[in-house]
Design a protein around this motif. Structure first.
Motif, mmCIF file in Angstrom:
data_model
loop_
_atom_site.group_PDB
_atom_site.id
_atom_site.type_symbol
_atom_site.label_atom_id
_atom_site.label_comp_id
_atom_site.label_asym_id
_atom_site.label_seq_id
_atom_site.Cartn_x
_atom_site.Cartn_y
_atom_site.Cartn_z
ATOM 1 N N VAL A 68 0.836 -1.199 0.000
ATOM 2 C CA VAL A 68 0.000 0.000 0.000
ATOM 3 C C VAL A 68 0.873 1.252 0.000
ATOM 4 N N VAL A 69 0.552 2.176 -0.876
ATOM 5 C CA VAL A 69 1.235 3.467 -0.915
ATOM 6 C C VAL A 69 0.200 4.573 -1.057
ATOM 7 N N TYR A 70 0.641 5.779 -0.705
ATOM 8 C CA TYR A 70 -0.210 6.957 -0.867
ATOM 9 C C TYR A 70 0.405 7.867 -1.929
ATOM 10 N N GLU A 71 -0.435 8.364 -2.801
ATOM 11 C CA GLU A 71 -0.006 9.378 -3.763
ATOM 12 C C GLU A 71 -0.613 10.708 -3.333
ATOM 13 N N PHE A 72 0.247 11.729 -3.249
ATOM 14 C CA PHE A 72 -0.232 13.074 -2.923
ATOM 15 C C PHE A 72 0.192 14.015 -4.044
ATOM 16 N N CYS A 73 -0.745 14.784 -4.563
ATOM 17 C CA CYS A 73 -0.475 15.718 -5.662
ATOM 18 C C CYS A 73 -0.911 17.120 -5.257
ATOM 19 N N MET A 74 -0.190 18.103 -5.787
ATOM 20 C CA MET A 74 -0.475 19.491 -5.436
ATOM 21 C C MET A 74 -0.310 20.398 -6.649
#
Length: 214
Positions: free
Chosen positions: A123-129
């Motif tokens: 499991v990984v998290y992707e964060f975009c801005m």
């Protein structure tokens, strides 16, 4: 099924539809993203990437503007100078104080996904801005940096001239403290070596005063 099928499944996300701006910078905005084991790590890494993008944007103009009357730079030295500027940890504080004002709270938009790899179950998290950065604001950053840099170069020149008229221990102590600040500031080898040479003159100054009976 197409050949570009996703090799992960989305377990959770901040919005129903993935935003179209992800991965597309331009028109006064920088789009950055990161994947990490936790959401907090992905968010922090995304912020670090944003700061690096801004540093890189300023670095493009640094070498052509910084103290061009101080030294002649060949093409190879020009590349090295820009790289030294880009990677210097000093930039994070003294050289670019405006970076402290950049925060996720000022982002135009953010988006995150919780993903699971279909094969490994990792499991990984992707964060975009999406962060606003207009040409006018970038120019202000350039000017702020250049003002700091010019002040340090002028200070170093003044201290170099002062070595010719040293007449007391007080002159030496004061000059030694100030030139150390210049040595610490210069992120490129060429100018740091220049400042270090002046620092060496201050170290040798006491013997010169003694020889003249002062």
């Amino acid at each position: 099924m197409g050949c570009w099928a996703q090799d992960y499944k989305v377990l959770d996300k901040s919005e129903k539809k993935r935003p179209e701006w992800i991965g597309i910078s331009g028109n006064g905005y920088i789009a950055v993203g990161s994947q990490k084991p936790t959401l907090d790590e992905a968010r922090q890494d995304c912020m670090n990437i944003l700061l690096e993008e801004i540093i890189n944007a300023v670095a493009v103009n640094v070498c052509s503007q910084t103290s061009s009357d101080l030294m002649q730079i060949t093409r190879n030295e020009d590349i090295q100078f820009t790289e030294e500027f880009r990677t210097s940890t000093t930039i994070q504080s003294a050289v670019m104080p405006f970076l402290s004002k950049i925060s996720i709270s000022k982002a135009k938009a953010t988006y995150w996904e919780k993903r699971e790899d279909k094969k490994t179950r990792r499991v990984v998290y992707e964060f975009c801005m999406l962060y606003p950065l207009s040409d006018a604001e970038l120019e202000r950053y350039n000017q702020q940096f250049m003002e700091i840099d010019r002040d340090m170069v002028e200070k170093t020149r003044r201290l170099e001239q002062a070595t010719k008229t040293i007449s007391s221990i007080e002159d030496i102590d004061r000059g030694s403290v100030e030139i150390k600040q210049c040595v610490a500031y210069f992120f490129d080898k060429t100018r740091r070596k220049w400042a270090e040479g002046i620092a060496e003159l201050y170290l040798k100054a006491p013997s010169r005063i003694s020889l003249h009976g002062k």
